[in-house]
Design an enzyme around this catalytic site. Sequence first.
Site, PDB file in Angstrom:
ATOM      1  N   VAL A  61       0.806  -1.215   0.000  1.00  0.00           N
ATOM      2  CA  VAL A  61       0.000   0.000   0.000  1.00  0.00           C
ATOM      3  C   VAL A  61       0.844   1.272   0.000  1.00  0.00           C
ATOM      4  CG1 VAL A  61      -0.213   0.301   2.502  1.00  0.00           C
ATOM      5  CG2 VAL A  61      -2.112   0.954   1.018  1.00  0.00           C
ATOM      6  N   TYR A  62       2.139   1.163   0.282  1.00  0.00           N
ATOM      7  CA  TYR A  62       2.996   2.347   0.290  1.00  0.00           C
ATOM      8  C   TYR A  62       3.151   2.859  -1.146  1.00  0.00           C
ATOM      9  CZ  TYR A  62       4.444   1.000   5.050  1.00  0.00           C
ATOM     10  OH  TYR A  62       4.477   0.665   6.380  1.00  0.00           O
ATOM     11  N   SER A  63       2.514   3.993  -1.409  1.00  0.00           N
ATOM     12  CA  SER A  63       2.550   4.622  -2.736  1.00  0.00           C
ATOM     13  C   SER A  63       2.113   3.652  -3.829  1.00  0.00           C
ATOM     14  CB  SER A  63       3.946   5.183  -3.037  1.00  0.00           C
ATOM     15  OG  SER A  63       4.291   6.176  -2.087  1.00  0.00           O
TER      16      SER A  63
END
Length: 345
Positions: A61-63
Site C-alpha cells: 500500500v505504500y505509494s
Amino acid sequence: MEHRTLGRSGLKVPVLSFGAGTFGGSGPLFGAWGTAGENEARRMVDICLEAGVTLFDTADVYSNGASETVLGAAIKGRRDKVLISTKAGLPMGDGANEAGTSRSRLISSVESALQRLGTDVIDIFQLHAFDASTPVEEVLATLDMLVRAGKIRYVGISNFAGWQIMKSLAVAEKHGWPRYVANQVYYSLLGRDYEWDLMPLGKDQGLGALVWSPLGWGRLTGKIGRDRPVPETSRLHATAEFGPPVEDEHLYRVIDALDAVAKETDRTVPQVAINWLLQRPTVASVILGARNEAQLLDNLGAIGWQLSAEQIRVLDAASTVTAPYPHFPYRRQAGFARLDPPLTA
C-alpha cells in the site's frame, strides 16, 4: 550491529532496520513521508549495509506499490545480503477483492510483491490489518501454502488487537500451520499503549516487535518543543491527521525529558528516543523512517551506547500515562502486581 532473534523463530534480525515507506512517495501521506527515487534509495541502502542494517521493511500500500518497486531496484544484485519484510491486506483499490486477506487476495498480493521487489521469496510477510470478513482458518491455511511453496519464509501481523492475535495463534497451533513470529507495532515514548496487552502477549507467545514510527510520527526529531513550534517544512503539517494523536502537554513533557537526557549524554533527541526503545522487552528491531541521508546517519547513532538506569527512569516517568481498565488501578496495587508483575527487559 547487534542482532536479536525474531520472536519464537530462528531468524536473527538487526536491532535497527530501515522503513522504505519513504521510497517512491506519492499522494498526501506517502508523498510527505519521502520521495526517494532509485538512485537516492540505492545510496540509502548503501549506508544501511555499511552500518549492518540488513532488514528493509515496506508494504504494497505504500505509494500503491512504488515503495516495493524502488526497494527492489535499490537492492538489485545484493539480494543475498538483505532481509525483506513487506505487508499486505489494506485496500489497494475499490474492487470487492482489492482489500483484505482472503486466499485469492493473499496469493495475488504475494505474487505482485515478489514481482515488484524483483525477488523469488519474502523473508517476513505480515498482514497489515485484521480482516474480520475472512475466516482465520482460510488466512492461515493460505499462509501455510505460501510458506510450503517457498514464496514466504516467516509470517507476522501488524495493527492487530490482542484477541485477534491469540485466536490466530490458537488456530495455527491446532492445525500445525506457521505461527506469527513478528508483530509490527506503533511504539514510542509518546505512545506506550503497546505495553498494556501486546507486549505481555508477545513475551508469552513468542512474537518479536518490529517498531514503526519510533519518533512518535515525526514529533521527536528535536525540532519541536515548548518554545520550538512545528517547522514550516515539517511533514506533520500534511500527515498529522493520519497518525496517532498526542496531547500537547504530554508531548512537551516527554520532549523536556528527552532534551535533558540528550544534553547529558551528548546525543541527539532521536538517538535517545530510539535507544530507549531498544531497552524495552520484546523489541526485536526498530524501523528507521529516514527521508534523507542526514536523518539516516543521525538515527544510526542510536546504537553503540546505552542509557543509564536513571536516564531510563526519567524518560519512563515523563512518558507514562494512566492505563485503561483492567490494567489500572490494579497493576499499582501490591496484590495484583505480585500475581502479574510488570515485564522487564
